[in-house]
Design a protein around this motif. Structure first.
Motif, short mmCIF file in Angstrom:
data_model
loop_
_atom_site.label_atom_id
_atom_site.label_comp_id
_atom_site.label_asym_id
_atom_site.label_seq_id
_atom_site.Cartn_x
_atom_site.Cartn_y
_atom_site.Cartn_z
N LEU A 199 13.55 -56.59 -60.68
CA LEU A 199 14.34 -55.67 -61.50
C LEU A 199 15.71 -55.44 -60.87
CD1 LEU A 199 13.02 -54.49 -64.10
CD2 LEU A 199 11.32 -55.15 -62.39
N ILE A 200 16.69 -55.15 -61.68
CA ILE A 200 18.03 -54.84 -61.21
C ILE A 200 18.25 -53.34 -61.42
CG2 ILE A 200 20.49 -55.26 -61.52
CD1 ILE A 200 19.71 -58.07 -62.52
N VAL A 201 18.53 -52.63 -60.34
CA VAL A 201 18.62 -51.18 -60.37
C VAL A 201 20.07 -50.75 -60.15
CG1 VAL A 201 17.84 -49.03 -59.31
CG2 VAL A 201 16.26 -50.96 -59.52
N GLY A 241 14.77 -59.42 -64.05
CA GLY A 241 16.08 -59.60 -64.68
C GLY A 241 16.49 -58.47 -65.59
N ASP A 242 15.56 -57.55 -65.90
CA ASP A 242 15.89 -56.35 -66.66
C ASP A 242 16.39 -55.26 -65.73
OD1 ASP A 242 15.28 -57.44 -69.14
OD2 ASP A 242 13.19 -56.80 -69.07
N PHE A 243 16.79 -54.12 -66.29
CA PHE A 243 17.57 -53.13 -65.55
C PHE A 243 16.91 -51.75 -65.55
CE2 PHE A 243 20.38 -56.51 -66.41
CZ PHE A 243 21.43 -56.44 -65.52
N LEU A 244 16.99 -51.06 -64.43
CA LEU A 244 16.67 -49.64 -64.32
C LEU A 244 17.96 -48.90 -64.01
CD1 LEU A 244 13.41 -49.67 -62.12
CD2 LEU A 244 13.67 -50.11 -64.57
N VAL A 245 18.15 -47.76 -64.66
CA VAL A 245 19.33 -46.93 -64.45
C VAL A 245 18.83 -45.58 -63.93
CG1 VAL A 245 21.36 -45.88 -65.51
CG2 VAL A 245 20.55 -48.12 -66.31
N ALA A 301 22.18 -41.21 -40.69
CA ALA A 301 21.77 -42.38 -39.88
C ALA A 301 20.36 -42.83 -40.23
CB ALA A 301 21.89 -42.05 -38.39
N ALA A 302 19.44 -41.90 -40.41
CA ALA A 302 18.05 -42.28 -40.73
C ALA A 302 17.98 -42.95 -42.09
CB ALA A 302 17.16 -41.04 -40.69
N TYR A 303 18.77 -42.46 -43.03
CA TYR A 303 18.84 -43.09 -44.35
C TYR A 303 19.34 -44.53 -44.25
CZ TYR A 303 20.98 -44.12 -48.92
OH TYR A 303 21.38 -44.72 -50.08
N ARG A 304 20.40 -44.73 -43.49
CA ARG A 304 20.95 -46.08 -43.36
C ARG A 304 19.98 -47.00 -42.63
NH1 ARG A 304 25.36 -42.94 -41.85
NH2 ARG A 304 25.18 -43.60 -39.68
N ALA A 305 19.20 -46.43 -41.71
CA ALA A 305 18.29 -47.26 -40.92
C ALA A 305 17.18 -47.88 -41.76
CB ALA A 305 17.68 -46.42 -39.79
N ARG A 306 16.93 -47.32 -42.94
CA ARG A 306 15.90 -47.91 -43.80
C ARG A 306 16.32 -49.28 -44.31
NH1 ARG A 306 15.65 -42.88 -47.97
NH2 ARG A 306 15.48 -41.23 -46.42
N GLY A 307 17.62 -49.53 -44.37
CA GLY A 307 18.11 -50.77 -44.95
C GLY A 307 18.44 -50.58 -46.41
N ASP A 308 18.61 -51.68 -47.08
CA ASP A 308 19.06 -51.72 -48.47
C ASP A 308 17.86 -51.68 -49.40
OD1 ASP A 308 20.27 -52.20 -50.91
OD2 ASP A 308 21.43 -53.92 -50.22
N SER A 309 17.82 -50.72 -50.30
CA SER A 309 16.73 -50.65 -51.28
C SER A 309 16.86 -51.72 -52.34
CB SER A 309 16.75 -49.28 -51.97
OG SER A 309 17.91 -49.16 -52.80
N GLY A 310 18.00 -52.39 -52.39
CA GLY A 310 18.26 -53.38 -53.42
C GLY A 310 18.99 -52.82 -54.62
N ALA A 311 19.12 -51.49 -54.70
CA ALA A 311 19.82 -50.87 -55.82
C ALA A 311 21.32 -51.09 -55.68
CB ALA A 311 19.53 -49.38 -55.88
N ALA A 370 19.49 -59.58 -58.63
CA ALA A 370 20.25 -58.37 -58.28
C ALA A 370 21.32 -58.65 -57.24
CB ALA A 370 19.29 -57.29 -57.78
N ASP A 371 20.99 -59.41 -56.21
CA ASP A 371 21.96 -59.68 -55.15
C ASP A 371 23.14 -60.49 -55.68
OD1 ASP A 371 20.41 -58.32 -53.33
OD2 ASP A 371 19.43 -60.12 -52.54
N THR A 372 22.85 -61.47 -56.52
CA THR A 372 23.93 -62.29 -57.09
C THR A 372 24.82 -61.46 -57.98
OG1 THR A 372 22.55 -64.28 -56.99
CG2 THR A 372 24.44 -64.31 -58.49
N LEU A 373 24.20 -60.65 -58.84
CA LEU A 373 24.98 -59.82 -59.76
C LEU A 373 25.84 -58.83 -58.99
CD1 LEU A 373 25.69 -58.90 -62.61
CD2 LEU A 373 23.69 -57.40 -62.54
N ARG A 374 25.27 -58.20 -57.99
CA ARG A 374 26.03 -57.23 -57.20
C ARG A 374 27.24 -57.90 -56.56
NH1 ARG A 374 23.27 -53.33 -52.82
NH2 ARG A 374 21.96 -55.15 -52.50
N GLN A 375 27.06 -59.08 -55.99
CA GLN A 375 28.17 -59.75 -55.32
C GLN A 375 29.24 -60.17 -56.31
OE1 GLN A 375 28.05 -59.75 -51.86
NE2 GLN A 375 30.23 -60.06 -52.26
#
Length: 564
Positions: A334-336, A294-298, A353-363, A450-455
């Protein structure tokens, strides 16, 4: 006597197991982790070439192999025949990428496993390679072809310009020029302060970049990472003033002078991305291990894009070790917030394309928008579907630099009104997120993930205008608070079900004031009550026996407790 062919066969099949004393906590927990779901591996690029900038070769082996770099060599729980064959072909020294002690790594992995229900990323399996320069690219290609390798990357070993575009000062003021805290075109933070529980209390954050002036007169209580040495170059104005400005936007002291941070009551930390050399993944991991879910990385960083040309900057997580460490941190709760970078790069383009293929880092990825009601993309900001929200990318007042004012020739008394780039945008957006987290904790005793906050930030933000590619909306803290109320105030209560004298919510799963009023009117009418249905914290009448005192007590306990 053993033949040469037999010796070769034995060598090809051999591997070095990790001794029990050196396994580390994650391997001691292997039985528990083995019951969890598999983590999908990161998509490999189709090919790899050595970039034009100074770099090092970084490799991540597949988690289940238990690979470690110890004393210059690889050890593993399972055979790594391909890596052994490469070792025999060239002199290689293997070194751990992340310099974080075992207990802290184990804590991150345990938190991630408990939160996600999948096997955590094995951060220890990221290693660097020392080998003859002329052979590095060939080694990288051989490693990329191995099934035992999850990914291979060349990451920069040169100091990378922080994502900042600093311009001449336009004003000579302080707090009155922090208009990014005001109403549109700002993020509406001043109104949130007036409403209460918005200043960051109970929340921690860590800024990750090169350096900052921790003795600045308007920055008190920032905690730098212990036991690290900041390199000499990081005391240059380009680097130390950059971090000073970011910290001022977030955590400037609420006093009678200078600037005031968006979340001055949050506890700030600082983890350098470079000490004796590049250590971005280490800094992210150490920060994640220091803070709580629940804490944050910037992440105030960027890196070379696919072209490898300075100026065509990509998000820092384009580096695979940064992506992996970020994913591990977000898995651990953590929320990034991460700067998207200042390269005017289209992250939807084929070269990414290769970057996108990794998926979402969650940041939560932040682009740079205009400081006016257009909220349009600024020319230098990266853009694309990967970006979530924007912040002000120009004209941001903060501590540092001295382009607004400097007193007595003291660098710890410098202020700017023109901090810019995705560097300024990221703490503006992160300040909104930290404020919402402090509100959720104070008002409801709950933590947003993180997902809730982002949305919430996306759904309630002020829409992007103009053209030039997606950078996302600007956070609107007051609208986002209302969404938090909708989510947390009622989401875990069940309706009151009644006979017919009044009509509460029709099975929408929430208890509202109208439900409560309806319930009381039913109580007063007499015997034709229906039971209360609750979320399970208590057990009222099981239907058909009317509302009695036990139902009423159960109802009140549900009201006061909230989400189970």
């Amino acid at each position: 006597m053993v033949s040469s062919s037999m010796r070769a066969l034995v060598a090809a099949l051999s591997f070095t197991p990790i001794a029990a004393a050196a396994q580390g906590p994650v391997l001691a927990d292997a039985g528990r982790f083995a019951d969890l779901a598999d983590r999908p591996p990161i998509a490999k690029p189709a090919e790899i070439t050595r970039p034009g900038f100074e770099s090092r070769l970084v490799v991540k082996f597949r988690d289940e192999l238990g690979v470690r770099a110890r004393n210059g060599a690889l050890v593993a729980l399972r055979p790594i025949r391909g890596a052994r064959a490469i070792e025999r072909a060239a002199p290689i020294t293997w070194r751990p990428l992340i310099d974080t002690d075992e207990a802290r790594l184990a804590e991150i992995e345990t938190r991630a496993a408990d939160r996600t229900g999948v096997r955590p990323i094995d951060l220890r399996s990221m290693v660097t390679i020392d080998a003859p320069e002329a052979e590095l690219e060939a080694i990288a290609r051989r490693l990329l072809a191995l099934d035992e390798v999850e990914w291979v990357d060349f990451e920069p070993t040169v100091v990378i310009e922080p994502p900042c575009v600093d311009a001449a000062p336009a004003t000579a003021n302080y707090i009155p020029f922090q208009t990014y805290a005001g109403p549109n075109p700002g993020i509406n933070m001043n109104a949130a302060w007036a409403a209460g529980n918005a200043r960051g209390a109970g929340v921690q954050f860590a800024d990750i970049e090169y350096n900052a002036r921790f003795d600045h007169e308007d920055l008190c209580g920032i905690i730098p990472e212990a036991g690290v040495t900041f390199p000499a170059f990081s005391f240059g104005d380009l680097y130390i003033e950059h971090g000073t400005s970011v910290l001022g936007i977030l955590n400037g002291v609420d006093n009678t002078y200078g600037v005031t941070g968006l979340v001055p009551d949050a506890q700030g930390y600082f983890f350098p991305e470079w000490t004796t050399g590049p250590r971005r993944a280490t800094a992210i991991t150490n920060a994640a291990a220091t803070l709580n879910a629940g804490d944050f990385l910037v992440l105030e960083m960027q890196t070379f894009g696919p072209s490898g040309v300075s100026g065509e900057w990509a998000p820092a997580e384009y580096e695979l070790s940064v992506w992996t460490a970020t994913r591990a941190a977000t898995d651990a709760g953590l929320i990034v917030f991460a700067a998207a970078g200042n390269g005017n790069q289209n992250l939807d383009a084929p070269e990414y394309a290769a970057y996108r293929a990794r998926g979402d880092s969650g940041a939560i990825m932040v682009g740079a928008g205009a400081n006016n009601a257009s909220h349009s993309k600024l020319s230098f900001s990266n853009f694309g579907e990967r970006l979530d929200v924007q912040g002000w990318g120009v004209g941001v007042a903060a501590t540092g630099y001295g382009s607004l004012a400097q007193f007595g020739g003291d660098p710890n008394q410098r202020y700017t009104s023109s901090f810019s780039g995705t560097s300024s945008a990221t703490p503006v957006a992160a300040g909104a997120g930290i404020s919402l987290q402090s509100y959720a904790k104070a008002a409801y005793g709950q933590t947003l993930d993180a997902d809730t906050l982002r949305q919430i930030l996306i759904d309630t933000g002020i829409p992007q205008g103009g053209s030039g590619g997606q950078i996302g909306p600007l956070p609107n803290v007051m609208a986002a608070r209302a969404a938090v109320d909708d989510l947390l105030a009622t989401a875990c209560f069940a309706d009151v079900t009644v006979e017919s004298a009044c009509t509460p919510g029709a099975g929408d799963g929430v208890v509202t004031l109208s439900d409560f009023s309806c319930y009381l009117s039913e109580w007063s009418i007499g015997s034709a009550f229906a039971d209360i249905t609750t979320t399970g914290l208590c057990t009222p009448g099981a239907g058909g026996d009317g509302v009695d005192l036990s139902d009423f007590s159960c109802y009140l306990s549900e009201w006061s407790v909230g989400c189970p």
